[in-house]
Write a protein that holds these residues in place. Structure first.
Motif, PDB file in Angstrom:
ATOM      1  N   ASP A  67       0.831  -1.208   0.000  1.00 29.16           N
ATOM      2  CA  ASP A  67       0.000   0.000   0.000  1.00 29.16           C
ATOM      3  C   ASP A  67       0.867   1.260   0.000  1.00 29.16           C
ATOM      4  N   PHE A  68       1.990   1.201   0.713  1.00 29.22           N
ATOM      5  CA  PHE A  68       2.886   2.351   0.772  1.00 29.22           C
ATOM      6  C   PHE A  68       3.514   2.631  -0.589  1.00 29.22           C
ATOM      7  N   PHE A  69       3.991   1.603  -1.259  1.00 26.92           N
ATOM      8  CA  PHE A  69       4.653   1.796  -2.548  1.00 26.92           C
ATOM      9  C   PHE A  69       3.697   2.338  -3.607  1.00 26.92           C
ATOM     10  N   ILE A  70       2.431   1.987  -3.509  1.00 28.10           N
ATOM     11  CA  ILE A  70       1.447   2.508  -4.464  1.00 28.10           C
ATOM     12  C   ILE A  70       1.333   4.029  -4.354  1.00 28.10           C
ATOM     13  N   GLN A  71       1.549   4.582  -3.159  1.00 29.36           N
ATOM     14  CA  GLN A  71       1.452   6.030  -2.962  1.00 29.36           C
ATOM     15  C   GLN A  71       2.550   6.792  -3.697  1.00 29.36           C
ATOM     16  N   PHE A  72       3.641   6.081  -4.043  1.00 27.54           N
ATOM     17  CA  PHE A  72       4.785   6.736  -4.673  1.00 27.54           C
ATOM     18  C   PHE A  72       5.161   5.960  -5.937  1.00 27.54           C
ATOM     19  N   PRO A  73       4.385   6.138  -7.008  1.00 26.22           N
ATOM     20  CA  PRO A  73       4.568   5.335  -8.225  1.00 26.22           C
ATOM     21  C   PRO A  73       5.901   5.553  -8.923  1.00 26.22           C
ATOM     22  N   LYS A  74       6.643   6.608  -8.578  1.00 27.30           N
ATOM     23  CA  LYS A  74       7.955   6.846  -9.187  1.00 27.30           C
ATOM     24  C   LYS A  74       9.117   6.393  -8.295  1.00 27.30           C
ATOM     25  N   LEU A  75       8.791   5.779  -7.183  1.00 29.75           N
ATOM     26  CA  LEU A  75       9.813   5.362  -6.234  1.00 29.75           C
ATOM     27  C   LEU A  75      10.495   4.077  -6.695  1.00 29.75           C
ATOM     28  N   GLU A  76      11.812   4.028  -6.550  1.00 28.94           N
ATOM     29  CA  GLU A  76      12.592   2.832  -6.836  1.00 28.94           C
ATOM     30  C   GLU A  76      13.272   2.393  -5.545  1.00 28.94           C
ATOM     31  N   VAL A  77      13.187   1.095  -5.236  1.00 35.57           N
ATOM     32  CA  VAL A  77      13.695   0.568  -3.973  1.00 35.57           C
ATOM     33  C   VAL A  77      14.472  -0.710  -4.255  1.00 35.57           C
ATOM     34  N   GLU A  78      15.550  -0.906  -3.513  1.00 33.48           N
ATOM     35  CA  GLU A  78      16.288  -2.165  -3.618  1.00 33.48           C
ATOM     36  C   GLU A  78      16.683  -2.639  -2.227  1.00 33.48           C
ATOM     37  N   PHE A  79      16.397  -3.904  -1.924  1.00 33.51           N
ATOM     38  CA  PHE A  79      16.807  -4.547  -0.681  1.00 33.51           C
ATOM     39  C   PHE A  79      18.022  -5.430  -0.952  1.00 33.51           C
ATOM     40  N   LEU A  80      19.016  -5.379  -0.075  1.00 31.69           N
ATOM     41  CA  LEU A  80      20.202  -6.222  -0.215  1.00 31.69           C
ATOM     42  C   LEU A  80      20.986  -6.215   1.090  1.00 31.69           C
ATOM     43  N   ASN A  81      21.284  -7.412   1.598  1.00 38.12           N
ATOM     44  CA  ASN A  81      22.137  -7.558   2.789  1.00 38.12           C
ATOM     45  C   ASN A  81      21.670  -6.715   3.979  1.00 38.12           C
ATOM     46  N   LYS A  82      20.389  -6.815   4.282  1.00 38.18           N
ATOM     47  CA  LYS A  82      19.784  -6.101   5.404  1.00 38.18           C
ATOM     48  C   LYS A  82      19.885  -4.578   5.259  1.00 38.18           C
ATOM     49  N   LYS A  83      20.038  -4.123   4.027  1.00 36.21           N
ATOM     50  CA  LYS A  83      20.054  -2.703   3.724  1.00 36.21           C
ATOM     51  C   LYS A  83      18.992  -2.413   2.678  1.00 36.21           C
ATOM     52  N   CYS A  84      18.614  -1.159   2.599  1.00 37.07           N
ATOM     53  CA  CYS A  84      17.637  -0.727   1.611  1.00 37.07           C
ATOM     54  C   CYS A  84      18.095   0.613   1.049  1.00 37.07           C
ATOM     55  N   VAL A  85      18.124   0.727  -0.268  1.00 36.84           N
ATOM     56  CA  VAL A  85      18.357   2.028  -0.897  1.00 36.84           C
ATOM     57  C   VAL A  85      17.108   2.393  -1.673  1.00 36.84           C
ATOM     58  N   PHE A  86      16.836   3.681  -1.773  1.00 36.37           N
ATOM     59  CA  PHE A  86      15.641   4.129  -2.486  1.00 36.37           C
ATOM     60  C   PHE A  86      15.917   5.488  -3.121  1.00 36.37           C
ATOM     61  N   ARG A  87      15.216   5.761  -4.210  1.00 36.92           N
ATOM     62  CA  ARG A  87      15.410   7.021  -4.908  1.00 36.92           C
ATOM     63  C   ARG A  87      14.156   7.371  -5.694  1.00 36.92           C
ATOM     64  N   LEU A  88      14.047   8.629  -6.069  1.00 36.80           N
ATOM     65  CA  LEU A  88      13.007   9.106  -6.972  1.00 36.80           C
ATOM     66  C   LEU A  88      13.641   9.385  -8.321  1.00 36.80           C
ATOM     67  N   GLU A  89      12.827   9.506  -9.342  1.00 40.29           N
ATOM     68  CA  GLU A  89      13.371   9.555 -10.689  1.00 40.29           C
ATOM     69  C   GLU A  89      13.950  10.896 -11.098  1.00 40.29           C
ATOM     70  N   LYS A  90      13.531  11.974 -10.467  1.00 41.31           N
ATOM     71  CA  LYS A  90      13.949  13.294 -10.920  1.00 41.31           C
ATOM     72  C   LYS A  90      15.308  13.683 -10.350  1.00 41.31           C
ATOM     73  N   ALA A  91      15.918  14.685 -10.991  1.00 45.54           N
ATOM     74  CA  ALA A  91      17.097  15.299 -10.419  1.00 45.54           C
ATOM     75  C   ALA A  91      16.679  16.101  -9.196  1.00 45.54           C
ATOM     76  N   ILE A  92      17.631  16.672  -8.522  1.00 45.11           N
ATOM     77  CA  ILE A  92      17.368  17.311  -7.238  1.00 45.11           C
ATOM     78  C   ILE A  92      16.580  18.612  -7.396  1.00 45.11           C
ATOM     79  N   ASP A  93      15.511  18.740  -6.621  1.00 43.69           N
ATOM     80  CA  ASP A  93      14.827  20.013  -6.432  1.00 43.69           C
ATOM     81  C   ASP A  93      14.249  20.029  -5.022  1.00 43.69           C
ATOM     82  N   PHE A  94      13.625  21.130  -4.632  1.00 38.74           N
ATOM     83  CA  PHE A  94      13.147  21.254  -3.255  1.00 38.74           C
ATOM     84  C   PHE A  94      12.094  20.192  -2.935  1.00 38.74           C
ATOM     85  N   ALA A  95      11.123  20.023  -3.827  1.00 39.12           N
ATOM     86  CA  ALA A  95      10.026  19.089  -3.562  1.00 39.12           C
ATOM     87  C   ALA A  95      10.516  17.648  -3.502  1.00 39.12           C
ATOM     88  N   GLU A  96      11.378  17.250  -4.429  1.00 35.82           N
ATOM     89  CA  GLU A  96      11.889  15.877  -4.454  1.00 35.82           C
ATOM     90  C   GLU A  96      12.724  15.580  -3.214  1.00 35.82           C
TER      91      GLU A  96
END
Length: 216
Positions: free
Chosen positions: A165-194
């Motif tokens: 349900d959480f991931f549906i709220q952020f359709p542009k979110l990319e997430v990766e799980f590996l070795n008890k770690k998680c990285v995540f990012r949005l698709e755009k370059a840096i701005d205030f809102a992102e």
């Protein structure tokens, strides 16, 4: 809160330097919302999400905290170039583009899982290979989000309804799980809102991982 510019900052064009000053302001702005401190750069070399662009280096890393949750905010610097031809010979112009990612502990081993928006190409590949992980009773999620993992059965158990349900709220979110770690990012370059959105996602994910840990 420390902010490092690229080592070649003075060699950048005036336009590029203006952009970097803007990126700095975007990051400094989160100090109005959270407690931010400089952090040791994390080891992220094994994450596929990090290695899908040109060669990178970690430029800045910060711990971002509120009263209950925290995550690591990392600025990556990707180096790229463009060749130009002219009657007097060719030249190569280098560009240094920053991206922000979040990183946090999952506390448990989720295996190696990649979650990102589904594309038309993914749908075509699925027809022939059937490699995507679909979740029964979550048609909307399955239609929007693409999930692949090294252990499909484990992923179907680990990713509870709250995560879907959480991931549906952020359709542009990319997430990766590996070795008890998680990285995540949005698709755009840096701005205030992102930047603010990435921080909100990091706090919520940290809370969800802590809850997941206490219920297992």
């Amino acid at each position: 809160m420390k902010f490092d510019f690229p080592k070649v900052f003075q060699q950048l064009s005036s336009e590029q330097r203006v952009f970097w000053e803007y990126y700095k302001e975007c990051v400094l702005n989160i100090e109005k919302l959270y407690t931010v401190s400089t952090s040791i750069s994390p080891n992220i070399t094994d994450f596929l999400l990090i290695n899908t662009k040109n060669a990178y280096r970690v430029l800045n890393s910060w711990n971002v905290m509120d009263k209950n949750n925290s995550f690591k905010l990392v600025m990556l610097e990707y180096k790229s170039y463009q060749d130009f031809a002219s009657v007097t010979g060719g030249s190569r112009h280098y560009y240094y583009d920053p991206y922000l990612i979040g990183m946090l502990n999952t506390f448990e081993d989720f295996g190696h899982v990649l979650i990102r928006p589904e594309t038309f190409a993914d749908k075509i590949i699925e027809i022939f290979n059937g490699i995507e992980t679909d979740f029964a009773g979550h048609r909307k999620f399955n239609n929007m989000i693409y999930v692949i993992s090294d252990n499909k059965e484990k992923t179907l158990v680990d990713l509870k309804n709250s995560f879907l349900d959480f991931f549906i709220q952020f359709p542009k979110l990319e997430v990766e799980f590996l070795n008890k770690k998680c990285v995540f990012r949005l698709e755009k370059a840096i701005d205030f809102a992102e930047t603010e959105m990435l921080c909100k996602i990091g706090m919520k994910l940290d809370a969800m991982f802590k809850l997941h840990k206490t219920t297992h």
